[in-house]
Design a protein around this motif. Sequence first.
Motif, PDB file in Angstrom:
ATOM      1  N   ASN A   1       0.860  -1.184   0.000  1.00 41.38           N
ATOM      2  CA  ASN A   1       0.000   0.000   0.000  1.00 41.38           C
ATOM      3  C   ASN A   1       0.898   1.237   0.000  1.00 41.38           C
ATOM      4  O   ASN A   1       2.048   1.197   0.427  1.00 41.38           O
ATOM      5  CB  ASN A   1      -0.908   0.019   1.235  1.00 41.38           C
ATOM      6  N   TYR A   2       0.323   2.329  -0.454  1.00 33.79           N
ATOM      7  CA  TYR A   2       1.085   3.568  -0.498  1.00 33.79           C
ATOM      8  C   TYR A   2       0.450   4.586   0.441  1.00 33.79           C
ATOM      9  O   TYR A   2      -0.761   4.782   0.442  1.00 33.79           O
ATOM     10  CB  TYR A   2       1.151   4.121  -1.922  1.00 33.79           C
TER      11      TYR A   2
ATOM     12  N   TYR B   1       5.324   9.619  -1.162  1.00 29.65           N
ATOM     13  CA  TYR B   1       4.663   8.445  -0.599  1.00 29.65           C
ATOM     14  C   TYR B   1       5.675   7.592   0.156  1.00 29.65           C
ATOM     15  O   TYR B   1       6.858   7.541  -0.194  1.00 29.65           O
ATOM     16  CB  TYR B   1       4.039   7.571  -1.697  1.00 29.65           C
ATOM     17  N   ASN B   2       5.163   6.928   1.187  1.00 29.48           N
ATOM     18  CA  ASN B   2       5.901   5.839   1.815  1.00 29.48           C
ATOM     19  C   ASN B   2       5.262   4.519   1.416  1.00 29.48           C
ATOM     20  O   ASN B   2       4.100   4.474   1.018  1.00 29.48           O
ATOM     21  CB  ASN B   2       5.893   5.967   3.339  1.00 29.48           C
ATOM     22  N   ILE B   3       6.019   3.433   1.537  1.00 32.81           N
ATOM     23  CA  ILE B   3       5.509   2.102   1.197  1.00 32.81           C
ATOM     24  C   ILE B   3       5.134   1.371   2.477  1.00 32.81           C
ATOM     25  O   ILE B   3       5.927   1.312   3.420  1.00 32.81           O
ATOM     26  CB  ILE B   3       6.566   1.290   0.419  1.00 32.81           C
ATOM     27  N   ARG B   4       3.943   0.813   2.482  1.00 32.67           N
ATOM     28  CA  ARG B   4       3.481   0.052   3.649  1.00 32.67           C
ATOM     29  C   ARG B   4       3.204  -1.390   3.231  1.00 32.67           C
ATOM     30  O   ARG B   4       2.469  -1.654   2.288  1.00 32.67           O
ATOM     31  CB  ARG B   4       2.219   0.662   4.239  1.00 32.67           C
ATOM     32  N   PHE B   5       3.820  -2.324   3.954  1.00 31.21           N
ATOM     33  CA  PHE B   5       3.544  -3.746   3.789  1.00 31.21           C
ATOM     34  C   PHE B   5       2.539  -4.157   4.874  1.00 31.21           C
ATOM     35  O   PHE B   5       2.854  -4.127   6.056  1.00 31.21           O
ATOM     36  CB  PHE B   5       4.818  -4.579   3.922  1.00 31.21           C
TER      37      PHE B   5
ATOM     38  N   GLY C   1      16.170   5.731   4.709  1.00 28.43           N
ATOM     39  CA  GLY C   1      14.960   6.107   5.447  1.00 28.43           C
ATOM     40  C   GLY C   1      14.884   5.360   6.762  1.00 28.43           C
ATOM     41  O   GLY C   1      15.891   5.088   7.399  1.00 28.43           O
ATOM     42  N   GLU C   2      13.702   5.022   7.153  1.00 30.07           N
ATOM     43  CA  GLU C   2      13.495   4.306   8.402  1.00 30.07           C
ATOM     44  C   GLU C   2      12.332   3.340   8.224  1.00 30.07           C
ATOM     45  O   GLU C   2      11.550   3.450   7.284  1.00 30.07           O
ATOM     46  CB  GLU C   2      13.182   5.274   9.541  1.00 30.07           C
ATOM     47  N   VAL C   3      12.224   2.374   9.162  1.00 28.70           N
ATOM     48  CA  VAL C   3      11.137   1.406   9.149  1.00 28.70           C
ATOM     49  C   VAL C   3      10.277   1.627  10.400  1.00 28.70           C
ATOM     50  O   VAL C   3      10.809   1.637  11.510  1.00 28.70           O
ATOM     51  CB  VAL C   3      11.663  -0.045   9.133  1.00 28.70           C
ATOM     52  N   TYR C   4       8.969   1.795  10.175  1.00 28.99           N
ATOM     53  CA  TYR C   4       8.044   1.948  11.289  1.00 28.99           C
ATOM     54  C   TYR C   4       7.272   0.642  11.442  1.00 28.99           C
ATOM     55  O   TYR C   4       6.615   0.171  10.507  1.00 28.99           O
ATOM     56  CB  TYR C   4       7.064   3.099  11.034  1.00 28.99           C
TER      57      TYR C   4
ATOM     58  N   GLU D   1       5.978  -0.073   7.751  1.00 29.82           N
ATOM     59  CA  GLU D   1       6.012   1.024   6.786  1.00 29.82           C
ATOM     60  C   GLU D   1       7.449   1.483   6.568  1.00 29.82           C
ATOM     61  O   GLU D   1       8.165   1.797   7.524  1.00 29.82           O
ATOM     62  CB  GLU D   1       5.155   2.187   7.286  1.00 29.82           C
ATOM     63  N   ILE D   2       7.871   1.480   5.300  1.00 31.93           N
ATOM     64  CA  ILE D   2       9.214   1.948   4.946  1.00 31.93           C
ATOM     65  C   ILE D   2       9.125   3.429   4.619  1.00 31.93           C
ATOM     66  O   ILE D   2       8.419   3.836   3.699  1.00 31.93           O
ATOM     67  CB  ILE D   2       9.772   1.170   3.745  1.00 31.93           C
ATOM     68  N   ARG D   3       9.838   4.209   5.390  1.00 32.56           N
ATOM     69  CA  ARG D   3       9.798   5.660   5.229  1.00 32.56           C
ATOM     70  C   ARG D   3      11.152   6.182   4.775  1.00 32.56           C
ATOM     71  O   ARG D   3      12.193   5.640   5.109  1.00 32.56           O
ATOM     72  CB  ARG D   3       9.406   6.324   6.553  1.00 32.56           C
TER      73      ARG D   3
END
Length: 373
Positions: free
Chosen positions: A230-231, A248-252, A323-326, A333-335
């Motif tokens: 998801n974006y 956008y960030n990418i969310r798995f 970036g960072e991972v939340y 979420e990859i930010r």
Amino acid sequence: MGFKTNFLDDIVQYPNRYVVTDNGDGTKTITPSPGIVTQAGTAITSTRMNAIQNEVVFYIEDTRTVENEYIAELEGLDNYYKGLKIACKFNSTNAGPCTININSLGAKAIKKDVSTDLESGNIKANQIGVMIYDGTNFQLVSGKSISASNLSYDNSISGLDAINVQDAIDELFTNVSDGKNLIATAITDVDDSLNPSGSDTFSQLAGSIRNISTGKKHFRTTMSKKQLINYVYVGDYTNLSGYKYENYNIRFSFPGIDFIPNFLIIEGMKNNTDHNIIVLKKSYPYTGSSSYYIDAILPTLDFCLTTTVEDTDKSINGRSSFGEVYWGNNFVEIRGKGVDSYLGLISVYQPSGKTRTPTPYVGDTIVTIDAYE
């Protein structure tokens, strides 16, 4: 002293024989002519009829106004006699020892178990109880509330120590309570993160047992790339040249997991073996934050852009390299910092009059997610 009568019928020689006599006035007289009586029938006497009546249970209704002093009327009764049987509908619950007075013949104590005074609640309101007069008191022989402690209990099979029903119930309750306390303690001994109690239901204790941690948890699921990726829109900006970009960030997303993983492997991201696996793990936490830097192999992902007009561009205009991972609930979420220092993992150029949104280039590819605690 009571007695029992065996009633007998007359037995005669000719039970259906009659003599007809002409009276001369147009009438005739028919007279039985039974012949010899071989068995005399039982005579109907007052003694025998009264004995029958003594076996009748008379119904009365209480009209008392004073607590524990029941009052009733029974037509024709002029004295109490041994064996007098009464079925009385009581209009209220007794509060202790009590009496009954029928036809104002005098108050007589009501007893249970031959000579024991009634206890509070032995008689219930609107209850019909049968009593028999023993010459001194009325004995309540049915309709009384019986205490469980007065009911014997055979403990030869159960192994309980109790000898009456009440003690058996109490002992069983204690055993169950002790057993639940032992189960709750055993659960806590194995996993002190759980907090079961001996007062929990069996269903709750079963749930605690199922939640016992026996080591690092593992979660695996499969889904399409469309379902996984998801974006998350994080904002837009216009650069110094006047070009507009959306970030956008990418969310798995992987629903169904019941813990927040520390290590995540996503396999099958591309159709070839190059850069087929994404590996993410938690490390280097910010102070006071639930976000973490990327410490991972993050391969190049293929994307396409959807647009309101024909557009053959199938690349992202900008992609963050750091970036960072939340780690959230059921998602990671990859930010990224994005381009021109705007926070976002990817940046999409928006030409004038067009809206372009990133979507996976291979949407229905099936991927496998392994999450580890």
